[in-house]
Design an enzyme around this catalytic site. Structure first.
Site, PDB file in Angstrom:
ATOM      1  N   ASP B  93      41.950  49.792  41.233  1.00 50.52           N
ATOM      2  CA  ASP B  93      43.183  49.774  40.458  1.00 50.52           C
ATOM      3  C   ASP B  93      43.205  51.012  39.558  1.00 50.52           C
ATOM      4  O   ASP B  93      42.285  51.831  39.591  1.00 50.52           O
ATOM      5  CB  ASP B  93      43.317  48.458  39.681  1.00 50.52           C
ATOM      6  CG  ASP B  93      42.199  48.274  38.658  1.00 50.52           C
ATOM      7  OD1 ASP B  93      41.432  49.216  38.420  1.00 50.52           O
ATOM      8  OD2 ASP B  93      42.102  47.167  38.099  1.00 50.52           O
ATOM      9  N   GLY B  96      45.095  50.572  34.273  1.00 50.06           N
ATOM     10  CA  GLY B  96      46.166  50.230  33.346  1.00 50.06           C
ATOM     11  C   GLY B  96      46.150  48.770  32.914  1.00 50.06           C
ATOM     12  O   GLY B  96      46.262  48.459  31.736  1.00 50.06           O
ATOM     13  N   GLN B 201      57.644  47.726  39.731  1.00 43.86           N
ATOM     14  CA  GLN B 201      57.773  46.864  38.557  1.00 43.86           C
ATOM     15  C   GLN B 201      59.212  46.346  38.491  1.00 43.86           C
ATOM     16  O   GLN B 201      59.935  46.419  39.482  1.00 43.86           O
ATOM     17  CB  GLN B 201      57.373  47.642  37.289  1.00 43.86           C
ATOM     18  CG  GLN B 201      55.877  47.941  37.206  1.00 43.86           C
ATOM     19  CD  GLN B 201      55.037  46.694  36.948  1.00 43.86           C
ATOM     20  OE1 GLN B 201      55.561  45.613  36.655  1.00 43.86           O
ATOM     21  NE2 GLN B 201      53.711  46.822  37.102  1.00 43.86           N
ATOM     22  N   ASP B 278      44.725  40.351  45.945  1.00 45.10           N
ATOM     23  CA  ASP B 278      43.459  40.290  45.213  1.00 45.10           C
ATOM     24  C   ASP B 278      43.631  39.264  44.116  1.00 45.10           C
ATOM     25  O   ASP B 278      44.748  39.075  43.618  1.00 45.10           O
ATOM     26  CB  ASP B 278      43.094  41.633  44.568  1.00 45.10           C
ATOM     27  CG  ASP B 278      43.894  41.858  43.292  1.00 45.10           C
ATOM     28  OD1 ASP B 278      45.099  42.188  43.389  1.00 45.10           O
ATOM     29  OD2 ASP B 278      43.335  41.668  42.189  1.00 45.10           O
ATOM     30  N   CYS B 316      33.883  23.314  56.117  1.00 41.13           N
ATOM     31  CA  CYS B 316      33.444  24.678  55.812  1.00 41.13           C
ATOM     32  C   CYS B 316      32.070  24.950  56.415  1.00 41.13           C
ATOM     33  O   CYS B 316      31.182  24.096  56.380  1.00 41.13           O
ATOM     34  CB  CYS B 316      33.400  24.870  54.298  1.00 41.13           C
ATOM     35  SG  CYS B 316      32.845  26.519  53.798  1.00 41.13           S
ATOM     36  N   CYS B 318      30.080  27.571  55.423  1.00 39.33           N
ATOM     37  CA  CYS B 318      29.327  28.517  54.587  1.00 39.33           C
ATOM     38  C   CYS B 318      27.927  27.971  54.298  1.00 39.33           C
ATOM     39  O   CYS B 318      27.650  26.779  54.458  1.00 39.33           O
ATOM     40  CB  CYS B 318      30.071  28.824  53.288  1.00 39.33           C
ATOM     41  SG  CYS B 318      29.881  27.588  51.986  1.00 39.33           S
ATOM     42  N   CYS B 321      27.788  24.933  51.976  1.00 30.29           N
ATOM     43  CA  CYS B 321      28.172  23.655  52.587  1.00 30.29           C
ATOM     44  C   CYS B 321      27.186  23.222  53.666  1.00 30.29           C
ATOM     45  O   CYS B 321      26.983  22.022  53.877  1.00 30.29           O
ATOM     46  CB  CYS B 321      29.588  23.753  53.158  1.00 30.29           C
ATOM     47  SG  CYS B 321      30.848  23.811  51.857  1.00 30.29           S
ATOM     48  N   HIS B 347      30.912  29.777  48.388  1.00 31.95           N
ATOM     49  CA  HIS B 347      31.824  28.825  49.030  1.00 31.95           C
ATOM     50  C   HIS B 347      33.286  29.205  48.810  1.00 31.95           C
ATOM     51  O   HIS B 347      34.074  29.258  49.756  1.00 31.95           O
ATOM     52  CB  HIS B 347      31.604  27.396  48.542  1.00 31.95           C
ATOM     53  CG  HIS B 347      32.719  26.514  49.009  1.00 31.95           C
ATOM     54  ND1 HIS B 347      32.817  26.088  50.318  1.00 31.95           N
ATOM     55  CD2 HIS B 347      33.837  26.079  48.378  1.00 31.95           C
ATOM     56  CE1 HIS B 347      33.931  25.414  50.470  1.00 31.95           C
ATOM     57  NE2 HIS B 347      34.576  25.387  49.311  1.00 31.95           N
TER      58      HIS B 347
END
Lengths: 386, 386
Positions: B93, B96, B201, B278, B316, B318, B321, B347
């Protein structure tokens, strides 16, 4: 009912021993280092990190697990292995050390210890029998007897009385253990193959150590631990007590030096015949930015690493050393990122466990003395404040 | 010199788009979710955890990296990818947003922002030009223009003036970016193939959004972001602005909705034509014990999980899990173990990134609308306070 636990010495080199512990949850090659998993988790590590680093057994703290989440809850979950999802061997301590060092307003008498939880001030009692019961519910592969831990220094009289009480407690612990193993009581053990180790006390007084050894061996345990060292005594005194005490121990049982130590301590005590170690040093130091390397210790906070693109230890193959620079690890530490703790811990534990692997290899090749000399020379190359 | 950056739409389903971003550090499949790596590390994650969870791109925060360890130090290390050891794409980014939300005693004028560091109170300036320079030194694959961020609610007049200033800043950012890309100045960029996205904006005023879009598109960027949403406005208003704004954007450039959102937001905004997201929600919530599951959110602290042997999410795959129960994760959280943060984050990020994978699959099969309906129905099954 025979224990599923056994121990065999496979080779020796001087006093150093290569061996195997067989437990209900698998084999541990000795000499072994046990990472400390205080509350059912080795701090900042996932279990697979431990496996990757080479951990074959971890230590759980009975005091912490008894207070939270509670041994009865853990027993309802099927025992500690199932509760935490670690299928490999676990050793639990008796809870005594934390009662003596961490709990509030403790009172000790012949019956045991009365103390208040460091978490919420609630009142608890820990007796030789309840220490056995709790560990039976946790279902560790190796349980430890409750012993009295003295601060260093202590007088000969204090040490003698305390050692004698520890022997009486060891007798009570063994009686309870055998009773549970043979199906007595309603404790609900979760690991029928659990073994129990006795603990030798006697401070730095060798005649008391000898009395403790003889009395404890007479009771009869699957293994013997040397307690009451690594508590502030001079290092040479510790080594002397280890040397002299080991001579008195049966050769067919594993020997565990509790709470030690530095990498150099591990090598020097393997040389004196020790088979098992545990210590918070690699994990605690990692979280403080102190890293062990093949060339000695470094403090990752140091400004000299701000632009250092090299790995923590060029001789190390861990994920941290393969992936990250000292500069990045310093940044993560200074920025307070949790990842600093986990990357540093993975490295330090890899260093410790890799050292144990190299120790075992050297014993099997009968080159342990040469390995030891080279290891101690390298380790002293960088000073602590580098 | 042409940018190494390109974008292609591979398939559409309604307004939803399946695409590919090509960057100097590899390909990103869109719709994509970018975990937030504030200080050069996604909190509680190692990079390999991110790869395992399916992250193809992460976000770095210019404000944090500029203050510590500094963009010049990072440039001397070869740029952000090499410094942190992440070889895959990175978006930064402009700094700002943090200046407006985190820094102390900030003063904004046409030139830029003057502020004091939240770390040590030191005085700094951030201008459109310096935001470009810093990101050139960091060498991210996608840099963002500096824009002014207003709090919600803001009046139409405030929003109009701020939007117009953001357009003027975008012009200056692009001029500086093109100058650096063409070899001008002595900034020392570390990624010659860096792309730059403009940011729209205009708050919740659609005519201002339209003006912002037209003016920003006229400047010309490799991609366009919708900024100034997810700042507290009603969700329906956010969706309406996204729908109306996307219509004005060129179809051949990626569209990035900044700072959003919940899993439901991702699905609903993909449906409106967004390609990139994001958000700190999966990582921050994980550290607070809030876990996303295929059946809605759960709070692992809740007493109802104290003896729950099931995984966080049966759907899940992962590590968390596969390995651990809700009971154990609750214990780790209550015991304050760092591992709670890392297991929970693994997770939650897996859930987010797996959702993106399923979104992409549904678009390619042209079953996205069905997927969306089922996803939203499942997600609402458990309430937040469960």
């Amino acid at each position: 009912m025979p224990s599923a636990f056994s121990f065999a010495v496979l080779a020796t080199d001087g006093n150093a021993r290569l061996g195997e512990l067989h437990t209900p949850h698998g084999v541990v090659q000795t000499p072994a280092f046990m990472p400390v998993g205080t509350q059912g988790s080795v701090k900042a590590m996932r279990h697979r990190d431990l496996e990757e680093a080479g951990a074959q057994i971890i230590l759980g703290n009975t005091y912490h697990l008894y207070l939270r989440p509670g041994d009865e809850l853990i027993a309802r979950r099927g025992g500690l292995h199932r509760f935490i999802g670690w299928p490999h061997p676990i050793l639990t301590d008796s809870g005594g050390y934390q009662v003596f060092s961490l709990a509030e307003r403790r009172k000790i008498d012949e019956q045991g210890a009365e103390f208040r939880s460091h978490l919420d001030g609630s009142l608890h009692r820990l007796s030789p029998e309840s220490a056995v019961d709790i560990q039976a519910r946790l279902g560790s592969d190796i349980a430890m007897v409750l012993d009295e831990c003295l601060a260093y220094p202590a007088s000969r009289d204090e040490t003698a009385h305390s050692m004698e009480r520890s022997v009486r407690w060891a007798e009570r612990c063994r009686a309870r253990f055998v009773d549970i193993r043979d199906g007595g009581g309603d404790v609900g053990p979760t690991n029928p193959g659990q073994a129990q180790f006795g603990i030798l006390q006697g401070g730095v007084f060798q005649d008391l150590r000898d009395q403790s050894a003889d009395a404890t061996i007479a009771i009869g345990f699957e293994g013997y631990a040397i307690g009451g060292l690594s508590v502030g005594e001079p290092i040479d005194l510790m080594y002397a007590v280890v040397s002299d005490t080991v001579r008195r121990l049966p050769t067919d049982r594993p020997r565990y030096l509790m709470g030690a130590g530095t990498p150099e301590d591990l090598v020097d005590c393997v040389a004196r015949g020790i088979d098992m170690f545990d210590c918070v040093l690699p994990t605690r130091n990692a979280r403080n930015g102190q890293l062990f390397t093949s060339e000695g210790r470094i403090n990752i906070k140091n400004a000299r690493y701000a632009e250092d693109d090299g790995p923590v230890d060029p001789a190390c193959g861990c994920y941290t050393c393969r992936t990250h620079s000292r500069a990045y690890l310093r940044h993560l530490y200074l920025a307070g990122e949790m990842t600093a703790g986990s990357l540093n811990t993975l490295h330090n534990l890899t260093f410790y466990l890799d050292t144990m692997r190299r120790i075992r290899e050297a014993i099997s090749l009968r080159t342990f003395d040469k390995f030891r000399q080279e290891f101690l020379r390298s380790a002293s190359r960088l000073s602590l404040n580098s």
